[in-house]
Motif scaffolding. Structure first.
Motif, mmCIF file in Angstrom:
data_model
loop_
_atom_site.group_PDB
_atom_site.id
_atom_site.type_symbol
_atom_site.label_atom_id
_atom_site.label_comp_id
_atom_site.label_asym_id
_atom_site.label_seq_id
_atom_site.Cartn_x
_atom_site.Cartn_y
_atom_site.Cartn_z
ATOM 1 N N LYS A 1 -12.896 110.729 64.921
ATOM 2 C CA LYS A 1 -14.018 109.925 65.355
ATOM 3 C C LYS A 1 -15.351 110.979 65.425
ATOM 4 C CE LYS A 1 -12.602 105.819 67.551
ATOM 5 N NZ LYS A 1 -12.673 104.859 68.476
ATOM 6 N N ASP B 1 -17.980 95.100 63.952
ATOM 7 C CA ASP B 1 -17.590 96.278 63.920
ATOM 8 C C ASP B 1 -18.590 97.518 63.966
ATOM 9 O OD1 ASP B 1 -16.263 98.729 63.108
ATOM 10 O OD2 ASP B 1 -14.612 97.832 62.123
ATOM 11 N N GLU C 1 -18.833 100.766 64.516
ATOM 12 C CA GLU C 1 -18.364 101.967 63.880
ATOM 13 C C GLU C 1 -18.496 101.728 62.331
ATOM 14 O OE1 GLU C 1 -14.435 105.179 63.722
ATOM 15 O OE2 GLU C 1 -14.481 103.450 65.333
ATOM 16 N N GLU C 2 -17.887 100.684 61.913
ATOM 17 C CA GLU C 2 -18.175 100.511 60.380
ATOM 18 C C GLU C 2 -19.571 100.264 59.863
ATOM 19 O OE1 GLU C 2 -15.925 97.684 57.138
ATOM 20 O OE2 GLU C 2 -16.633 96.704 58.847
ATOM 21 N N TYR C 3 -20.195 99.872 60.867
ATOM 22 C CA TYR C 3 -21.762 99.625 60.734
ATOM 23 C C TYR C 3 -22.229 100.868 60.730
ATOM 24 C CZ TYR C 3 -26.456 98.306 60.965
ATOM 25 O OH TYR C 3 -27.970 98.221 60.710
ATOM 26 N N GLN D 1 -21.129 103.901 59.958
ATOM 27 C CA GLN D 1 -20.639 104.452 58.869
ATOM 28 C C GLN D 1 -21.214 104.244 57.594
ATOM 29 O OE1 GLN D 1 -16.280 103.733 58.986
ATOM 30 N NE2 GLN D 1 -15.878 105.512 60.583
ATOM 31 N N MET D 2 -21.606 102.907 57.387
ATOM 32 C CA MET D 2 -22.158 102.534 56.423
ATOM 33 C C MET D 2 -23.635 102.926 56.181
ATOM 34 S SD MET D 2 -23.679 98.534 55.412
ATOM 35 C CE MET D 2 -24.967 98.972 56.383
ATOM 36 N N HIS E 1 -22.756 103.915 48.212
ATOM 37 C CA HIS E 1 -22.491 102.565 47.821
ATOM 38 C C HIS E 1 -23.631 101.844 46.900
ATOM 39 C CE1 HIS E 1 -19.302 102.561 50.893
ATOM 40 N NE2 HIS E 1 -20.303 102.957 51.924
ATOM 41 N N ARG F 1 -23.713 93.596 53.074
ATOM 42 C CA ARG F 1 -23.335 94.097 54.428
ATOM 43 C C ARG F 1 -24.637 94.169 55.295
ATOM 44 N NH1 ARG F 1 -18.890 96.691 55.611
ATOM 45 N NH2 ARG F 1 -17.350 97.437 53.893
ATOM 46 N N TYR G 1 -24.760 91.896 58.876
ATOM 47 C CA TYR G 1 -25.336 92.296 60.236
ATOM 48 C C TYR G 1 -26.512 91.551 60.648
ATOM 49 C CZ TYR G 1 -28.071 95.066 63.115
ATOM 50 O OH TYR G 1 -29.045 95.617 64.305
#
Length: 249
Positions: free
Chosen positions: A2, A164, A166-168, A170-171, A178, A186, A190
């Motif tokens: 992390k 999520d 953490e995923e957000y 990272q995006m 992307h 995404r 959100y």
């Protein structure tokens, strides 16, 4: 690994390196082992402490347990405003920073709800006894409003739990890698989460506003029949909100 753990490792090891550079570099303290008893003793101590801090610090960071994830919320877990406050604080302290402002607002709403309940009860006891039907009518309405707020907060927390974070994050960090279509999808997801959380907080404000109106009308009371109480503007609004409670789930 992390991001926060990587940052901690970098800061720790960077500090150890910088300390040794400052102590032994000719550009700074110019300490040399063997140049004297004090210099040797101090140099050996610095090296020993650096090694100890390096091994202990890195092992502690690498083996540290991640903070517990907020649990899925069951009906039996949140049955009171106190339970709600504890659950909100748990989310606020554990991986819900995207919604930190909303959660702090909900905590304030819970506190305001408790104060309004106390105020209404005290005002009612000045006019009625607890055994009177009028007192029961008002109290039941307030209890129903509290129940709706609890359902609302539980629904809000379950939605945050499903998000999520953490995923957000990272995006956002890797947006350049992307496609725009994927990013847009995404972002829309959100925005749906965010809109739901904001609507839930807004519903709480509506509940509190109706209780404010009820407090105002109670302050004007003399002797009213149960039928007259039911026709009070604030009570009509509260009854409407109770009937529409299914939309708060």
């Amino acid at each position: 690994m992390k991001k926060d753990r990587i940052i901690k490792l970098a800061v720790l090891n960077g500090a150890i390196m910088l300390t040794n550079i400052l102590v032994f570099s000719n550009a700074f303290f110019k300490l040399k082992i063997g140049s004297g008893a004090f210099a040797t003793a101090f140099g050996v101590m610095v090296i020993a402490m650096s090694g100890l801090v390096f091994f202990y610090g890195n092992i502690k960071i690498l083996t540290a347990k991640a903070p517990p994830q907020p649990p899925m919320l069951k009906d039996k877990e949140i049955l009171s405003l106190e339970n709600c406050a504890a659950a909100v604080e748990h989310y606020l302290n554990n991986n819900a920073q995207t919604y930190a402002a909303h959660l702090k607002s909900v905590l304030a709403q819970i506190d305001r709800m408790k104060k309004k309940k106390r105020t209404i009860r005290e005002m009612l006891l000045e006019r009625f006894s607890e055994t009177e039907l009028s007192f029961e009518k008002f109290s039941t309405a307030v209890e129903q409003m509290e129940r709706i707020m609890i359902l609302n907060i539980r629904s809000l927390l379950n939605r945050i739990n499903a998000f999520d974070e953490e995923e957000y994050e990272q995006m956002l960090e890797s947006a350049h890698s992307h496609s725009e279509k994927l990013l847009e999808t995404r972002r829309n997801i959100y925005n749906e989460y965010k809109a739901f959380v904001e609507k839930a907080a807004g519903n709480n404000e509506e509940i509190l506003l109706k209780l404010d109106k009820l407090i105002l009308e109670i302050s004007k009371l003399n002797d009213l029949s149960v039928a007259e109480i039911e026709d009070m503007d604030a009570m009509v609004e509260i009854d409407t909100l109770i009937r529409d409670a299914k939309w708060y789930r």
